[in-house]
Structure formats: C-alpha cells, structure tokens
Design a protein around this motif. Structure first.
Motif, PDB file in Angstrom:
ATOM      1  N   ILE A  52       4.103   0.898   2.173  1.00 20.00           N
ATOM      2  CA  ILE A  52       3.934  -0.137   3.198  1.00 20.00           C
ATOM      3  C   ILE A  52       4.030  -1.496   2.525  1.00 20.00           C
ATOM      4  O   ILE A  52       3.277  -1.785   1.592  1.00 20.00           O
ATOM      5  N   ALA A  53       4.973  -2.309   2.979  1.00 20.52           N
ATOM      6  CA  ALA A  53       5.162  -3.635   2.379  1.00 20.52           C
ATOM      7  C   ALA A  53       5.395  -4.650   3.488  1.00 20.52           C
ATOM      8  O   ALA A  53       6.526  -5.072   3.743  1.00 20.52           O
ATOM      9  N   LEU A  54       4.322  -5.043   4.133  1.00 18.34           N
ATOM     10  CA  LEU A  54       4.434  -6.097   5.143  1.00 18.34           C
ATOM     11  C   LEU A  54       4.762  -7.429   4.474  1.00 18.34           C
ATOM     12  O   LEU A  54       4.367  -7.661   3.323  1.00 18.34           O
ATOM     13  N   PRO A  55       5.466  -8.325   5.160  1.00 16.77           N
ATOM     14  CA  PRO A  55       5.644  -9.668   4.603  1.00 16.77           C
ATOM     15  C   PRO A  55       4.289 -10.307   4.324  1.00 16.77           C
ATOM     16  O   PRO A  55       3.317 -10.056   5.058  1.00 16.77           O
ATOM     17  N   VAL A 115       0.838  -1.195   0.000  1.00 12.85           N
ATOM     18  CA  VAL A 115       0.000   0.000   0.000  1.00 12.85           C
ATOM     19  C   VAL A 115       0.876   1.249   0.000  1.00 12.85           C
ATOM     20  O   VAL A 115       1.910   1.300   0.675  1.00 12.85           O
ATOM     21  N   GLY A 116       0.452   2.246  -0.757  1.00  9.27           N
ATOM     22  CA  GLY A 116       1.084   3.551  -0.718  1.00  9.27           C
ATOM     23  C   GLY A 116       0.139   4.563  -0.110  1.00  9.27           C
ATOM     24  O   GLY A 116      -1.064   4.550  -0.387  1.00  9.27           O
ATOM     25  N   VAL A 117       0.657   5.421   0.749  1.00  8.86           N
ATOM     26  CA  VAL A 117      -0.154   6.478   1.351  1.00  8.86           C
ATOM     27  C   VAL A 117       0.531   7.811   1.121  1.00  8.86           C
ATOM     28  O   VAL A 117       1.762   7.910   1.150  1.00  8.86           O
ATOM     29  N   ASP A 118      -0.273   8.843   0.868  1.00 10.64           N
ATOM     30  CA  ASP A 118       0.239  10.205   0.698  1.00 10.64           C
ATOM     31  C   ASP A 118      -0.097  11.019   1.928  1.00 10.64           C
ATOM     32  O   ASP A 118      -1.244  11.013   2.406  1.00 10.64           O
TER      33      ASP A 118
END
Length: 411
Positions: free
Chosen positions: A380-383, A345-348
């Motif tokens: 955001i890059a959770l396993p 996910v990307g957040v601004d």
C-alpha cells in the motif's frame, strides 16, 4: 473484475498487438488523475494506493509542480552537461542540505542511479581503499530490488527476472536482510561496499529491526566499507522522514534517489555521496545526456523546497496510525502480518481466504487501485498528500473485503 467496455478492450488489445509483454498490467485503462485519485476510460474513480510505485508521492496533476515544469520548458529544456545551465547549483545545494550529504550526481532512473553508485563504490575500492584491480566485491541482500539492468540483475535472486539474461557481472555476494551477523561474516578485505534498501519495497515492504541500519553503518565504518542506501522508493518523504536512513540518525556514504524526486512528472534520479567517494568521478568517467537537464533540475528543486518545510513528513507521521492500526486490527482475521512506515504498508494475506491478487481484484471492484508484490503480499503506497478521510476510506474498503472473505471461509 467487471467486464471490460469496448473502449477499454480496444486500448488493451492494441497495446497487446504492438507492444511487448515485459509487463502484465491489470485490465484497467486510466485516463485522468487528480490528487490521490485516478479515473478510468469509463469514468470510474479509484483511490490510488499504488502511486506509480511511490513516484507520485505528491499526487496526480499537482499544479504546483506542473507550473514549474511548464515554465522551465518554455525557457530551456535541454543543454546536455557540456555547458552550465542555470539552476543546477541551486538544486545541488538544496538536496545536499536536505540529505546531509556533500555532493550530487544526477541521472534519469533509479536503475541508473544504482549503477552509478556501483561504479563509484568500485572505483573508490581500487583508488582509495587499495583493493587489487578487478577484485572488488559488493554485498547485497536477499530479496533486494535495485533495478533490471544486466549488472543489477547479477545480484538479484529473482530467478524469473534473471532467466535467459546471463552471463552476469561478477563481484557480488548476497546475504540475508536484517542479519548483521551474516553481513559481518561476508565482509572481507576486498569488500568495497554494502548496498541495501532501508525498507525492502518489492519484497513486500519488509521493515528491518530497529537499530539494523545503525549496526550496518557502524560495521561498515569499522571495516572500511562503503554503505549504499537505495532510497529510490523510501526517499523523498515516503516513510515519514525525508530519507529513511534519517530515522536511525545515520549518514551513509552513498544514497540513491529517483521516482518522486520530480513529483513523478519526468524521469529524474540522483546519487548523493560524500566528498571522498564522489571525488572518484573525473571528466569522462561517467555521464548522461539527459541527466541534470534544466526541467529535471527545476522540478527536483521544487520538490526539495517543499520537503524542506517538513510539512508532509509530519503529516505522514501523524496519519501513519490511522492506516497502520486500522489494518493491524485484521491480523488473525484474514491478514497474517502488517508492517510499514509512514503511508507505506505491506500486508500479508492469510492463504485461508485466498491470494493477494484475489484481494487486489476485490479492492479494485470497490474503487481502490492497489497491487500485490508477492503471491500473498500487498503493498500500500498512498500519496503522501493523502488526507485522513482518504486513508480511512482505504481502511474501510480493505476491512470490508477481508472480513467478507474471512466470513466466507467459515461458512
């Protein structure tokens, strides 16, 4: 961030004294990892929402894959490709079946895989399509990231990464991402290929409109142009399907994979392609001493077998709303946008509450390891092995940080 301990400061200072400043790492020294968690030199634990830029999709110190690596190292670690090594055929069959592609060529890094794809596309353009020698053009996208070799930087628009490294390799043209009309206008008789990320990672997890990939596939087929999907970050289960191109039920001509192909244990990459395109490689035209080594092959086979169960892709899809919807609730109250797929996910960040690095620092203080990709964007890059409780923890901590900054703005 809190003041560094003597042990952490010593490590950072020594690295600064003898290393090279091509990175600007956060002042955090890690010593251990397990699952979705990492621990620093002072014993503080952090939920890992970076995952080594999606290389550690299966978490840290995953015993299943460590045993595979150790077992193969004790038998045979390296032969070069001058002889056959047992296991390569099994891997090649596994990954081609997993992807729906015909053939595979192994390298070591994502940049190497993309360089290989570029070579394949150019040679196909000359030998199969009939483009005049040295006139082949490859179209790439603004905001792309495919690596940092000289040729790849030739079609980057990151001026900081390009500065001082010219002259660059000719034969590339950039168009706007997610703009099928711009792509159509750029294609001419000398176009050999279009290269793109199904989701732009370094750009801030930029997800194109639904149907865009399918439109690119249809256009490239119609114009006799290859479609290259860089799945170095999006592949191997990251976005809820094994490969992102499968979400639109298309089949590119070339696909590049790396990072989590070895569960993050050793550098491994691969180019997957159709019979027609991969046939341009003949003995002596391409190679790598370590590409396809027995340890890499054993690990990549184990990863393919794990993904073939579909377990992690399904869990990824089921848990996506926990992450995505939880963060979407903050839009208009500190966040200006949330986008993504799976556990990516990307957040601004709304400039009214600060910059992305400001929020990153707050989250690290609260035990969440995270990194910004742009001045106002966080990735955001959770396993993909993260569980519901860990995802809910991340959402809670992000919510606490954003709400605190939003409240401070109003005071």
């Amino acid at each position: 961030m809190t003041e560094l301990s003597q042990r952490a400061r010593a490590e950072i200072d020594t690295a600064a004294r003898y290393g090279t400043s091509n990175y600007n790492p956060m002042p955090l020294v890690l010593v251990e990892g397990k699952g979705a968690w990492v621990t620093d030199v002072d014993g503080k634990r952090y939920l890992d929402a970076v995952s080594a830029f999606s290389a550690t999709n299966f978490g840290h110190a995953n015993e299943q894959f460590i045993e595979v690596a150790i077992g193969q190292m004790r038998k045979l670690e390296l032969t070069s490709r001058s002889v056959h090594a047992e296991g390569f055929g099994k891997f090649a069959e596994a990954i081609t079946k997993l992807s729906g592609m015909d053939r595979v060529l192994m390298m070591n890094t994502g940049a190497e895989a993309n360089e290989t794809a570029i070579k394949a596309a150019r040679k196909w353009g000359y030998k199969v399509k009939g483009i005049p020698e040295n006139q082949a053009k490859i179209i790439a996208m603004h905001g792309n990231f495919h690596g940092r070799t000289t040729t790849i930087m030739s079609f980057s628009d990151d001026e900081n990464a390009r500065d001082g490294f010219g002259p660059f390799t000719p034969g590339f043209e950039l168009v706007n991402y997610n703009d099928i009309e711009a792509l159509e206008a750029a294609i001419d008789d000398n176009t050999a290929a279009v290269i793109l990320e199904p989701i732009q990672g370094e750009g801030g997890v930029i997800v194109p409109d639904e149907g865009y990939l399918k439109a690119v596939r249809e256009l490239t087929r119609e114009r006799n142009v290859l479609m290259i999907c860089d799945e170095v970050q999006t592949g191997m289960g990251r976005t809820g399907t094994t490969f992102r191109f499968q979400a639109e039920e298309i089949l590119p001509d070339l696909v590049t994979v790396a990072k989590s192909l070895s569960a993050g244990l050793v550098p491994v990459s691969a180019v997957l392609g159709s019979n027609e395109v991969m046939a341009v490689f003949t003995p002596g035209t391409h190679g790598s001493t370590f590409g396809g080594n027995p340890v890499a092959v054993a690990l990549a086979t184990a990863v393919c077998e794990e993904l073939a169960t579909g377990k992690w892709q399904q869990q990824n899809q089921e848990l996506h709303p926990v992450l995505f919807d939880g963060l979407r609730a903050l839009v208009g109250r500190g966040l200006t946008d949330v986008r993504g797929a799976g556990l990516w996910v990307g957040v601004d960040i709304d400039p009214a509450i600060g910059t992305a690095p400001d929020v990153v620092n707050d989250l690290i203080e609260r035990g969440v390891l995270i990194k910004n990709t742009r001045p106002q964007s966080i990735r955001i890059a959770l396993p993909i092995i993260a569980n519901r409780e860990e995802i809910e923890l991340l959402v809670r901590e992000m919510t606490a940080v954003i709400e605190a900054r939003w409240a401070a703005r109003e005071q």
